[in-house]
Scaffold this motif. Sequence first.
Motif, PDB file in Angstrom:
ATOM      1  N   PHE A 128       0.808  -1.217   0.000  1.00 27.05           N
ATOM      2  CA  PHE A 128       0.000   0.000   0.000  1.00 27.05           C
ATOM      3  C   PHE A 128       0.843   1.269   0.000  1.00 27.05           C
ATOM      4  CE2 PHE A 128      -2.500  -3.394   1.920  1.00 27.05           C
ATOM      5  CZ  PHE A 128      -3.667  -3.317   1.181  1.00 27.05           C
ATOM      6  N   VAL A 129       2.137   1.139  -0.257  1.00 23.97           N
ATOM      7  CA  VAL A 129       3.014   2.301  -0.350  1.00 23.97           C
ATOM      8  C   VAL A 129       3.044   2.786  -1.798  1.00 23.97           C
ATOM      9  CG1 VAL A 129       5.350   3.188  -0.018  1.00 23.97           C
ATOM     10  CG2 VAL A 129       4.440   1.452   1.546  1.00 23.97           C
ATOM     11  N   PRO A 130       2.569   3.989  -2.074  1.00 25.82           N
ATOM     12  CA  PRO A 130       2.576   4.475  -3.461  1.00 25.82           C
ATOM     13  C   PRO A 130       3.976   4.440  -4.060  1.00 25.82           C
ATOM     14  CG  PRO A 130       1.261   5.921  -2.057  1.00 25.82           C
ATOM     15  CD  PRO A 130       1.972   4.961  -1.142  1.00 25.82           C
ATOM     16  N   ILE A 131       4.093   3.975  -5.257  1.00 27.24           N
ATOM     17  CA  ILE A 131       5.350   3.827  -6.002  1.00 27.24           C
ATOM     18  C   ILE A 131       6.242   2.765  -5.353  1.00 27.24           C
ATOM     19  CG2 ILE A 131       7.417   4.956  -6.895  1.00 27.24           C
ATOM     20  CD1 ILE A 131       5.877   7.553  -6.993  1.00 27.24           C
ATOM     21  N   GLY A 132       6.393   2.841  -4.031  1.00 26.45           N
ATOM     22  CA  GLY A 132       7.221   1.850  -3.333  1.00 26.45           C
ATOM     23  C   GLY A 132       6.701   0.440  -3.475  1.00 26.45           C
ATOM     24  N   ASN A 133       5.385   0.292  -3.778  1.00 25.68           N
ATOM     25  CA  ASN A 133       4.844  -1.051  -3.929  1.00 25.68           C
ATOM     26  C   ASN A 133       5.312  -1.734  -5.216  1.00 25.68           C
ATOM     27  OD1 ASN A 133       3.340   0.317  -5.869  1.00 25.68           O
ATOM     28  ND2 ASN A 133       1.440   0.267  -4.683  1.00 25.68           N
TER      29      ASN A 133
ATOM     30  N   GLN B 109       1.204  -3.906 -14.157  1.00 28.25           N
ATOM     31  CA  GLN B 109       0.625  -2.761 -13.458  1.00 28.25           C
ATOM     32  C   GLN B 109       0.856  -1.465 -14.216  1.00 28.25           C
ATOM     33  OE1 GLN B 109      -1.352  -2.918 -10.634  1.00 28.25           O
ATOM     34  NE2 GLN B 109      -1.230  -5.081 -11.186  1.00 28.25           N
ATOM     35  N   ILE B 110       2.050  -1.294 -14.745  1.00 27.47           N
ATOM     36  CA  ILE B 110       2.372  -0.064 -15.476  1.00 27.47           C
ATOM     37  C   ILE B 110       1.544   0.042 -16.752  1.00 27.47           C
ATOM     38  CG2 ILE B 110       4.198   1.162 -16.701  1.00 27.47           C
ATOM     39  CD1 ILE B 110       6.185   0.002 -14.675  1.00 27.47           C
ATOM     40  N   VAL B 111       1.508  -1.047 -17.526  1.00 28.94           N
ATOM     41  CA  VAL B 111       0.775  -1.035 -18.795  1.00 28.94           C
ATOM     42  C   VAL B 111      -0.723  -0.876 -18.559  1.00 28.94           C
ATOM     43  CG1 VAL B 111       0.144  -2.418 -20.815  1.00 28.94           C
ATOM     44  CG2 VAL B 111       2.523  -2.375 -20.028  1.00 28.94           C
TER      45      VAL B 111
END
Length: 279
Positions: free
Chosen positions: A161-166, A209-211
């Motif tokens: 649940f850590v933004p970007i860090g996940n 996730q990115i795509v």
Amino acid sequence: MLCSLCGTRPVDSADARCAVCAGAADAAPADFGRGRARAGSTGVTPNGPRLDQLRSPVGLAKAVCVLLGAVAVADVLSIAAGVHSRMLLAEGLDDGFLSVSDDELTLADNLTGAAASLQAFTLLATGIVFLVWFRRVRRNAEVFDAYAHSMRPGWAIGAWFVPIGNLWLPFRVASGIWTASAPIGTPGGRPAAPRGTLNAWWAVLVVDQIVSRGAGRYYARAESGDAMVRGLDMLAVGDALDIGAAVLAILFVRRLTAMQSRRADLGPVPAVPHPLQTG
């Protein structure tokens, strides 16, 4: 400098081994086969966790695999709905203008929306059960080898649940679990537990996730028919990657669960002073 055997813990000996690997290598071979006997009749290592704290992840693993299969099915249905919408739009394009009836567009939108809702439901259910399983294998890994982890047990859930860090923190947690759950017949366990499944699952998951996020935003902002067709193509690619990630996740869950089941018969690693606890 990291241990030359496990590659995860700091060096604590002249031969470039960490404290855990050095202790495992110096122990008598017969002792490894009597993991529970070394811990004593109570199953406790000196100043260490108890073996009776272990909890089987098998049942949860089966549930996770079934739900991951449902995710893959939902993705297939989403691809089918997207292909239908794409064909409808592509055939109706005439010099950049749409010539498709409102009823056909409404039906296509309803199919796409239903598929998206099914995807969201299966992902939510899978995510909840997966986190419960992931937390359990992390707690078991703490019993197997408390020194194999760079993050505390609570991060087994919090890291997601850590933004970007996940995009990398959960992998660090999984890496520690994998190391701690590896067989200890070979000091450090690295040669006995190749990380191909773990690495492939995480790589595909991150790309997925990115795509998928990029495709969703592009499609939501599409205004012209051409842009909508391109958005549907991107969404289909994201769904295909999601299917691949689900399949690799099933392999990861099954492999790690099997490793922990075998590892439970051996008990914790030999109790040795941790380098940060000496001096």
